[in-house]
Design a protein around this motif. Structure first.
Motif, PDB file in Angstrom:
ATOM      1  N   ALA A 194      17.437 -10.707  -8.958  1.00  0.00           N
ATOM      2  CA  ALA A 194      16.182 -10.001  -8.711  1.00  0.00           C
ATOM      3  C   ALA A 194      16.217  -8.616  -9.341  1.00  0.00           C
ATOM      4  CB  ALA A 194      15.924  -9.899  -7.214  1.00  0.00           C
ATOM      5  N   ALA A 195      17.364  -7.925  -9.212  1.00  0.00           N
ATOM      6  CA  ALA A 195      17.500  -6.597  -9.814  1.00  0.00           C
ATOM      7  C   ALA A 195      17.391  -6.679 -11.332  1.00  0.00           C
ATOM      8  CB  ALA A 195      18.834  -5.968  -9.405  1.00  0.00           C
ATOM      9  N   ALA A 196      17.990  -7.709 -11.922  1.00  0.00           N
ATOM     10  CA  ALA A 196      17.906  -7.884 -13.373  1.00  0.00           C
ATOM     11  C   ALA A 196      16.460  -8.149 -13.799  1.00  0.00           C
ATOM     12  CB  ALA A 196      18.809  -9.025 -13.806  1.00  0.00           C
TER      13      ALA A 196
ATOM     14  N   HIS B 154      21.387  -2.576  -9.051  1.00  0.00           N
ATOM     15  CA  HIS B 154      21.507  -3.310  -7.796  1.00  0.00           C
ATOM     16  C   HIS B 154      21.374  -2.381  -6.587  1.00  0.00           C
ATOM     17  CE1 HIS B 154      23.758  -5.418  -4.537  1.00  0.00           C
ATOM     18  NE2 HIS B 154      23.059  -6.447  -4.996  1.00  0.00           N
ATOM     19  N   SER B 155      21.943  -1.187  -6.680  1.00  0.00           N
ATOM     20  CA  SER B 155      21.865  -0.248  -5.559  1.00  0.00           C
ATOM     21  C   SER B 155      20.425   0.240  -5.342  1.00  0.00           C
ATOM     22  CB  SER B 155      22.784   0.947  -5.808  1.00  0.00           C
ATOM     23  OG  SER B 155      22.404   1.647  -6.985  1.00  0.00           O
ATOM     24  N   THR B 156      19.681   0.390  -6.448  1.00  0.00           N
ATOM     25  CA  THR B 156      18.272   0.788  -6.319  1.00  0.00           C
ATOM     26  C   THR B 156      17.474  -0.277  -5.586  1.00  0.00           C
ATOM     27  OG1 THR B 156      18.405   2.045  -8.391  1.00  0.00           O
ATOM     28  CG2 THR B 156      16.204   1.442  -7.604  1.00  0.00           C
ATOM     29  N   LEU B 157      17.756  -1.532  -5.905  1.00  0.00           N
ATOM     30  CA  LEU B 157      17.073  -2.621  -5.218  1.00  0.00           C
ATOM     31  C   LEU B 157      17.409  -2.620  -3.730  1.00  0.00           C
ATOM     32  CD1 LEU B 157      15.323  -5.150  -5.171  1.00  0.00           C
ATOM     33  CD2 LEU B 157      17.318  -6.485  -5.897  1.00  0.00           C
ATOM     34  N   GLN B 158      18.684  -2.358  -3.412  1.00  0.00           N
ATOM     35  CA  GLN B 158      19.090  -2.316  -1.996  1.00  0.00           C
ATOM     36  C   GLN B 158      18.323  -1.225  -1.249  1.00  0.00           C
ATOM     37  OE1 GLN B 158      20.798  -4.474  -0.489  1.00  0.00           O
ATOM     38  NE2 GLN B 158      22.574  -5.222  -1.629  1.00  0.00           N
ATOM     39  N   GLU B 159      18.154  -0.085  -1.881  1.00  0.00           N
ATOM     40  CA  GLU B 159      17.410   1.005  -1.247  1.00  0.00           C
ATOM     41  C   GLU B 159      15.936   0.628  -1.041  1.00  0.00           C
ATOM     42  OE1 GLU B 159      17.905   4.322  -3.799  1.00  0.00           O
ATOM     43  OE2 GLU B 159      20.070   4.558  -3.419  1.00  0.00           O
ATOM     44  N   ARG B 160      15.359  -0.016  -2.041  1.00  0.00           N
ATOM     45  CA  ARG B 160      13.970  -0.438  -1.909  1.00  0.00           C
ATOM     46  C   ARG B 160      13.811  -1.465  -0.787  1.00  0.00           C
ATOM     47  NH1 ARG B 160      11.633  -1.478  -8.059  1.00  0.00           N
ATOM     48  NH2 ARG B 160      11.727   0.691  -8.797  1.00  0.00           N
ATOM     49  N   LEU B 161      14.757  -2.387  -0.718  1.00  0.00           N
ATOM     50  CA  LEU B 161      14.665  -3.419   0.315  1.00  0.00           C
ATOM     51  C   LEU B 161      14.793  -2.825   1.708  1.00  0.00           C
ATOM     52  CD1 LEU B 161      16.568  -6.593  -0.963  1.00  0.00           C
ATOM     53  CD2 LEU B 161      14.122  -6.234  -0.646  1.00  0.00           C
ATOM     54  N   ALA B 162      15.673  -1.854   1.852  1.00  0.00           N
ATOM     55  CA  ALA B 162      15.834  -1.204   3.160  1.00  0.00           C
ATOM     56  C   ALA B 162      14.522  -0.561   3.592  1.00  0.00           C
ATOM     57  CB  ALA B 162      16.949  -0.173   3.096  1.00  0.00           C
TER      58      ALA B 162
ATOM     59  N   ALA C 208       0.819  -1.213   0.000  1.00  0.00           N
ATOM     60  CA  ALA C 208       0.000   0.000   0.000  1.00  0.00           C
ATOM     61  C   ALA C 208       0.852   1.262   0.000  1.00  0.00           C
ATOM     62  CB  ALA C 208      -0.926  -0.005   1.219  1.00  0.00           C
ATOM     63  N   GLU C 209       2.031   1.215   0.598  1.00  0.00           N
ATOM     64  CA  GLU C 209       2.876   2.409   0.713  1.00  0.00           C
ATOM     65  C   GLU C 209       3.772   2.655  -0.488  1.00  0.00           C
ATOM     66  OE1 GLU C 209       4.999   2.969   4.323  1.00  0.00           O
ATOM     67  OE2 GLU C 209       3.374   2.208   5.604  1.00  0.00           O
ATOM     68  N   ALA C 210       4.080   1.603  -1.248  1.00  0.00           N
ATOM     69  CA  ALA C 210       5.001   1.766  -2.386  1.00  0.00           C
ATOM     70  C   ALA C 210       4.497   0.973  -3.584  1.00  0.00           C
ATOM     71  CB  ALA C 210       6.407   1.309  -1.998  1.00  0.00           C
ATOM     72  N   THR C 211       4.392   1.626  -4.718  1.00  0.00           N
ATOM     73  CA  THR C 211       3.869   0.961  -5.911  1.00  0.00           C
ATOM     74  C   THR C 211       4.793  -0.149  -6.399  1.00  0.00           C
ATOM     75  OG1 THR C 211       4.923   2.641  -7.305  1.00  0.00           O
ATOM     76  CG2 THR C 211       2.619   3.003  -6.678  1.00  0.00           C
ATOM     77  N   TRP C 212       6.087  -0.050  -6.052  1.00  0.00           N
ATOM     78  CA  TRP C 212       7.050  -1.041  -6.516  1.00  0.00           C
ATOM     79  C   TRP C 212       7.148  -2.233  -5.563  1.00  0.00           C
ATOM     80  CZ3 TRP C 212      10.021  -1.340  -2.323  1.00  0.00           C
ATOM     81  CH2 TRP C 212      10.246  -0.187  -1.564  1.00  0.00           C
ATOM     82  N   ALA C 213       6.504  -2.179  -4.415  1.00  0.00           N
ATOM     83  CA  ALA C 213       6.736  -3.171  -3.368  1.00  0.00           C
ATOM     84  C   ALA C 213       6.328  -4.585  -3.779  1.00  0.00           C
ATOM     85  CB  ALA C 213       6.011  -2.767  -2.087  1.00  0.00           C
ATOM     86  N   ALA C 214       5.165  -4.736  -4.411  1.00  0.00           N
ATOM     87  CA  ALA C 214       4.687  -6.075  -4.756  1.00  0.00           C
ATOM     88  C   ALA C 214       5.670  -6.785  -5.681  1.00  0.00           C
ATOM     89  CB  ALA C 214       3.309  -5.992  -5.403  1.00  0.00           C
ATOM     90  N   ALA C 215       6.087  -6.110  -6.754  1.00  0.00           N
ATOM     91  CA  ALA C 215       7.015  -6.728  -7.702  1.00  0.00           C
ATOM     92  C   ALA C 215       8.376  -6.959  -7.068  1.00  0.00           C
ATOM     93  CB  ALA C 215       7.142  -5.847  -8.942  1.00  0.00           C
ATOM     94  N   THR C 216       8.822  -6.020  -6.238  1.00  0.00           N
ATOM     95  CA  THR C 216      10.140  -6.144  -5.613  1.00  0.00           C
ATOM     96  C   THR C 216      10.176  -7.311  -4.639  1.00  0.00           C
ATOM     97  OG1 THR C 216      10.589  -3.786  -5.850  1.00  0.00           O
ATOM     98  CG2 THR C 216      11.849  -4.985  -4.169  1.00  0.00           C
TER      99      THR C 216
END
Length: 359
Positions: free
Chosen positions: A299-301, A307-315, A278-286
């Protein structure tokens, strides 16, 4: 017919509604739907549960007004309106409904008192359509179209409650050989397919695929296909995942599916996933990519992000979830949360109203 029904409704609402009922069941009959679809149509139109009972041929189907099948109700009430399915006795001196059909096939509207004009028409037209399907699929009436394209026959071979003789009869009309291996396929849009074991099954459609079995075991393949369907997804950013799922690849998830349904109270981990989505539109796919990919770089590919963008999203996601998804235990926890969320969002029951055999 639609224009005529509209004109008639302006003059006589009941007559217009009755004409629409006739047209509705004519369309179902032309589409060669099965018994469950006919009972469901009668229940939705009449606004009350409808029950089909034929003890001799082993048929018991009950559908509620919201379209759900529910065979768990008690005994028939003699006060309910009903229509016989057996041919009338020409030598009988009493009307067909003079006695309760304790041993004959009948269709019932579960409501007290006599039906109104529209409900009487629903009962009459539904009973007529049901009688045709019963004669064609569980009797000896020859099919009017090539049997391989008859959804009602497919419904019979998938029905675990149907007598073995009826399923064997339907399988023979469908052209299935006794030792031929066939898969039952449950389609998300409704209905079923029978697909030979060596043929590509659902293509790009969303579907659950049962194991390859002989025709006599198709009810078990159908049950497994319906379970697999509950673990499919649209394959979009908001609903990521496989559109086609094979039952034999589920492993322990099949046991989980048996324990989890739409009415199961959500666990904290599922609620946490819901908050993240609900808080992030990218969360479900990530979260799906992290749970299913062999590594974070993979996963980033898959997500086509750095890869750094994925790390930020995961945090950010981990702050919402409350656990580390990179550890083996945290990843398994995420996988289970995503699977339970999917199972809770899908109904356990999938009808066979639009079966399309492929044999």
């Amino acid at each position: 017919m639609k224009e005529l029904a509209g004109r008639l409704a302006a003059l006589d609402p009941d007559a217009g509604a009755a004409l629409q009922v006739i047209a509705y069941f004519d369309r179902l009959t032309e589409g060669r739907v099965g018994l469950e679809a006919l009972v469901r149509g009668a229940a939705v139109l009449s606004g009350c549960p409808v029950r089909l009972v034929d003890e001799r041929r082993g048929v018991r189907i009950r559908v509620t007004p919201d379209g759900r099948r529910d065979d768990s109700a008690g005994a028939v009430d003699p006060a309910w309106p009903w229509a016989p399915l057996e041919p009338a006795d020409p030598s009988a001196t009493e009307p067909a409904q003079a006695a309760l059909p304790e041993s004959q096939a009948a269709l019932w509207l579960e409501r007290p008192g006599p039906p109104d004009g529209v409900q009487a028409m629903i009962l009459e037209r539904a009973a007529r359509a049901v009688r045709d399907v019963m004669d064609r699929t569980r009797g000896w009436a020859p099919p009017a179209v090539p049997a391989a394209h008859d959804p009602a026959l497919v419904e019979v071979v998938l029905d675990a409650s149907a007598p073995q003789a009826a399923r064997s009869h339907a399988a023979a009309q469908l052209g299935l050989k006794r030792t031929e291996l066939v898969r039952a396929v449950a389609l998300h849009e409704g209905g079923a397919e029978l697909v030979p074991a060596g043929r590509r099954t659902a293509g790009s459609r969303r579907a659950g695929v049962g194991p390859a079995v002989e025709p006599a075991e198709l009810p078990q393949s159908w049950a497994a296909a319906r379970t697999a369907l509950r673990l499919t997804a649209e394959g979009t950013a908001r609903d990521p995942g496989a559109r086609t799922v094979y039952a034999e690849e589920l492993g322990g998830l099949a046991l989980l599916a048996a324990a989890v349904g739409p009415d199961t109270p959500p666990i904290p981990d599922v609620l946490a996933v819901e908050r993240a989505v609900a808080e992030a539109t990218w969360a479900a796919a990530t979260l799906h990519a992290v749970a299913s990919a062999p590594s974070l770089r993979a996963a980033a590919a898959e997500l086509t992000v750095h890869h750094s963008t994925l790390q930020e999203r995961l945090a950010q996601a981990e702050r919402i979830l409350g656990w580390d998804v990179n550890s083996p235990q945290g990843r398994m926890r995420l996988q289970l949360a995503l699977a339970i969320r999917k199972l809770q969002r899908t109904a356990a029951d999938t009808g066979t109203g639009r079966a399309v055999p492929s044999g």
